[in-house]
Design a protein around this motif. Sequence first.
Motif, PDB file in Angstrom:
ATOM      1  N   HIS A 156       0.828  -1.216   0.000  1.00  0.00           N
ATOM      2  CA  HIS A 156       0.000   0.000   0.000  1.00  0.00           C
ATOM      3  C   HIS A 156       0.859   1.261   0.000  1.00  0.00           C
ATOM      4  O   HIS A 156       0.632   2.193  -0.738  1.00  0.00           O
ATOM      5  CB  HIS A 156      -0.843   0.074   1.284  1.00  0.00           C
ATOM      6  N   SER A 157       1.830   1.279   0.934  1.00  0.00           N
ATOM      7  CA  SER A 157       2.597   2.505   1.146  1.00  0.00           C
ATOM      8  C   SER A 157       3.893   2.205   1.890  1.00  0.00           C
ATOM      9  O   SER A 157       4.085   1.102   2.398  1.00  0.00           O
ATOM     10  CB  SER A 157       1.744   3.493   1.948  1.00  0.00           C
ATOM     11  N   PHE A 158       4.764   3.222   1.955  1.00  0.00           N
ATOM     12  CA  PHE A 158       6.041   3.097   2.676  1.00  0.00           C
ATOM     13  C   PHE A 158       6.468   4.494   3.093  1.00  0.00           C
ATOM     14  O   PHE A 158       5.906   5.491   2.639  1.00  0.00           O
ATOM     15  CB  PHE A 158       7.115   2.458   1.772  1.00  0.00           C
ATOM     16  N   ALA A 159       7.471   4.570   3.949  1.00  0.00           N
ATOM     17  CA  ALA A 159       8.012   5.880   4.339  1.00  0.00           C
ATOM     18  C   ALA A 159       9.452   5.715   4.790  1.00  0.00           C
ATOM     19  O   ALA A 159       9.886   4.621   5.151  1.00  0.00           O
ATOM     20  CB  ALA A 159       7.177   6.483   5.468  1.00  0.00           C
ATOM     21  N   PHE A 160      10.183   6.839   4.757  1.00  0.00           N
ATOM     22  CA  PHE A 160      11.573   6.890   5.237  1.00  0.00           C
ATOM     23  C   PHE A 160      11.611   7.547   6.609  1.00  0.00           C
ATOM     24  O   PHE A 160      10.783   8.422   6.900  1.00  0.00           O
ATOM     25  CB  PHE A 160      12.423   7.772   4.303  1.00  0.00           C
ATOM     26  N   SER A 161      12.604   7.185   7.425  1.00  0.00           N
ATOM     27  CA  SER A 161      12.866   7.962   8.647  1.00  0.00           C
ATOM     28  C   SER A 161      13.579   9.242   8.226  1.00  0.00           C
ATOM     29  O   SER A 161      14.010   9.376   7.077  1.00  0.00           O
ATOM     30  CB  SER A 161      13.736   7.165   9.614  1.00  0.00           C
ATOM     31  N   ASN A 162      13.742  10.153   9.163  1.00  0.00           N
ATOM     32  CA  ASN A 162      14.315  11.461   8.849  1.00  0.00           C
ATOM     33  C   ASN A 162      15.740  11.383   8.307  1.00  0.00           C
ATOM     34  O   ASN A 162      16.135  12.184   7.475  1.00  0.00           O
ATOM     35  CB  ASN A 162      14.273  12.342  10.104  1.00  0.00           C
ATOM     36  N   ASP A 163      16.527  10.401   8.790  1.00  0.00           N
ATOM     37  CA  ASP A 163      17.920  10.279   8.331  1.00  0.00           C
ATOM     38  C   ASP A 163      18.043   9.310   7.147  1.00  0.00           C
ATOM     39  O   ASP A 163      19.166   8.976   6.741  1.00  0.00           O
ATOM     40  CB  ASP A 163      18.839   9.850   9.482  1.00  0.00           C
TER      41      ASP A 163
ATOM     42  N   GLY B 287      -7.901  -5.995   3.827  1.00  0.00           N
ATOM     43  CA  GLY B 287      -9.110  -5.751   3.046  1.00  0.00           C
ATOM     44  C   GLY B 287      -9.224  -4.342   2.502  1.00  0.00           C
ATOM     45  O   GLY B 287     -10.087  -4.053   1.680  1.00  0.00           O
ATOM     46  N   ALA B 288      -8.343  -3.468   2.950  1.00  0.00           N
ATOM     47  CA  ALA B 288      -8.479  -2.047   2.603  1.00  0.00           C
ATOM     48  C   ALA B 288      -8.087  -1.768   1.161  1.00  0.00           C
ATOM     49  O   ALA B 288      -7.153  -2.367   0.629  1.00  0.00           O
ATOM     50  CB  ALA B 288      -7.623  -1.202   3.535  1.00  0.00           C
ATOM     51  N   ALA B 289      -8.831  -0.841   0.560  1.00  0.00           N
ATOM     52  CA  ALA B 289      -8.460  -0.399  -0.786  1.00  0.00           C
ATOM     53  C   ALA B 289      -7.265   0.530  -0.675  1.00  0.00           C
ATOM     54  O   ALA B 289      -6.416   0.601  -1.554  1.00  0.00           O
ATOM     55  CB  ALA B 289      -9.634   0.326  -1.422  1.00  0.00           C
ATOM     56  N   LEU B 290      -7.188   1.236   0.449  1.00  0.00           N
ATOM     57  CA  LEU B 290      -6.164   2.253   0.634  1.00  0.00           C
ATOM     58  C   LEU B 290      -5.673   2.225   2.073  1.00  0.00           C
ATOM     59  O   LEU B 290      -6.458   2.063   2.996  1.00  0.00           O
ATOM     60  CB  LEU B 290      -6.784   3.627   0.341  1.00  0.00           C
ATOM     61  N   CYS B 291      -4.395   2.385   2.250  1.00  0.00           N
ATOM     62  CA  CYS B 291      -3.837   2.384   3.592  1.00  0.00           C
ATOM     63  C   CYS B 291      -2.699   3.404   3.618  1.00  0.00           C
ATOM     64  O   CYS B 291      -1.808   3.356   2.783  1.00  0.00           O
ATOM     65  CB  CYS B 291      -3.322   0.985   3.870  1.00  0.00           C
ATOM     66  N   ARG B 292      -2.760   4.349   4.545  1.00  0.00           N
ATOM     67  CA  ARG B 292      -1.726   5.387   4.640  1.00  0.00           C
ATOM     68  C   ARG B 292      -0.743   5.056   5.751  1.00  0.00           C
ATOM     69  O   ARG B 292      -1.107   4.414   6.733  1.00  0.00           O
ATOM     70  CB  ARG B 292      -2.375   6.750   4.945  1.00  0.00           C
ATOM     71  N   LEU B 293       0.479   5.563   5.595  1.00  0.00           N
ATOM     72  CA  LEU B 293       1.531   5.256   6.571  1.00  0.00           C
ATOM     73  C   LEU B 293       2.411   6.472   6.808  1.00  0.00           C
ATOM     74  O   LEU B 293       2.705   7.222   5.872  1.00  0.00           O
ATOM     75  CB  LEU B 293       2.349   4.088   6.004  1.00  0.00           C
ATOM     76  N   ALA B 294       2.817   6.676   8.059  1.00  0.00           N
ATOM     77  CA  ALA B 294       3.815   7.714   8.375  1.00  0.00           C
ATOM     78  C   ALA B 294       4.761   7.138   9.415  1.00  0.00           C
ATOM     79  O   ALA B 294       4.341   6.401  10.314  1.00  0.00           O
ATOM     80  CB  ALA B 294       3.145   8.979   8.895  1.00  0.00           C
ATOM     81  N   LEU B 295       6.045   7.450   9.264  1.00  0.00           N
ATOM     82  CA  LEU B 295       7.064   6.993  10.206  1.00  0.00           C
ATOM     83  C   LEU B 295       7.595   8.218  10.929  1.00  0.00           C
ATOM     84  O   LEU B 295       7.920   9.220  10.285  1.00  0.00           O
ATOM     85  CB  LEU B 295       8.187   6.279   9.435  1.00  0.00           C
ATOM     86  N   SER B 296       7.674   8.145  12.267  1.00  0.00           N
ATOM     87  CA  SER B 296       8.169   9.304  13.007  1.00  0.00           C
ATOM     88  C   SER B 296       9.624   9.568  12.612  1.00  0.00           C
ATOM     89  O   SER B 296      10.322   8.652  12.174  1.00  0.00           O
ATOM     90  CB  SER B 296       8.055   9.076  14.518  1.00  0.00           C
TER      91      SER B 296
END
Length: 411
Positions: free
Chosen positions: A247-254, A295-304
């Motif tokens: 669905h999604s991915f994210a990077f940490s700040n560094d 089951g989700a059509a969409l899933c959002r993600l955020a990494l601190s």
Amino acid sequence: MGLSFSSGQKANGFPSDKSSGSKKQKQQQRIRKEKPQQHNFTHRLLAAALKSHSGNISCMDFSSNGKYLATCADDRTVRIWSTKDFLQREHRSMRANVELDHATLVRFSPDCRAFIVWLANGDTLRVFKMTKREDGGYTFTATPEDFPKKHKAPVIDIGIADTGKFIMTASSDTTVLIWSLKGQVLSTINTNQMNNTHAAVSPCGRFVASCGFTPDVKVWEVCFGKKGEFQEVVRAFELKGHSAAVHSFAFSNDSRRMASVSKDGTWKLWDTDVEYKKQQDPYLLRTGRFEEAAGAALCRLALSPDAQVLALASGSSIHLYNTRRGEKEECFERAHGECIADLAFDITGRFLASCGDRAVRLFHNTPGHRAVVEEMQGLLKRASNDSTRQRLQQQLTQAQEALKSLGALKK
């Protein structure tokens, strides 16, 4: 293009007293049926609700200097909020009008003197310059030329490298374009992922990554020469381990950690601080369950920023996980009246912002404070000298005080 500072509705982090004025409200509801109701949401960890938009907010971006939050909505405006007002009763925002169109995506430039938007009808990128006025406000001016139209499918993500060297746009087919800041296409990437669901530029500005129908996240390095001239885009590494679409991915700040969430019902945390040129693969650090993603059509993600907390949104609810233990720590049910469109931590990691309806909701990141408490307690046991011990104790006390003030200190 002028700019006005307007105050949002009052919100002060305390749950509103539900009993007062409810009769009056019901009468008003009968009278004004046609006006869409603002979704009411209260939670002990809700720090603020930013309300000025008259349309649904689709995208948010925190400036790299930490001073501003940009939001765009289908009300033909972009709003720039001052982060130092978040805990005040009044939330001032500056408004930039998007002429005869609306923005679906927004990103600040690294120097915070401009922002870029994706135009819904124009199907192209527009640059807005921010000029400071004598009265402390800003004037927003759209540059005369929009970027040329190059995508054949709807654009789902945009980004600017923090180095200021390139802009990335990604569409829902398999195309990711790398642009110069002047609007020339430097490179076209075919992700070969059947269709793209998310793409992003890493905070360090070296990498561009994408995910889609295939069970992997692909990462490329955008290479420049010593004089700053563009050279090439090369495959860097992949996050392999999910068994269904990502669905999604994210990077940490560094940029040394990445997180991903998949239709296989799991999230994963990765160590991406690897020498990929020597064929070193990213390490999988943790896998956690998130059934809602299946089951989700969409899933959002955020990494601190410090990679200690993972926020996942499915539908209108948000779930916060501690990435070291893999445990769910908080859940905000029905935080918005619509599906959540975007999630972002501010650069301090103190707040998580979410949007989808007409308001931005800001939550206190209590799992982040708890992670600091655990980490400092562990480090204190091993601390060898007094100055280190003092510094760790100070950070520990700060985090404990923050939790105490939120009534979230575990006994």
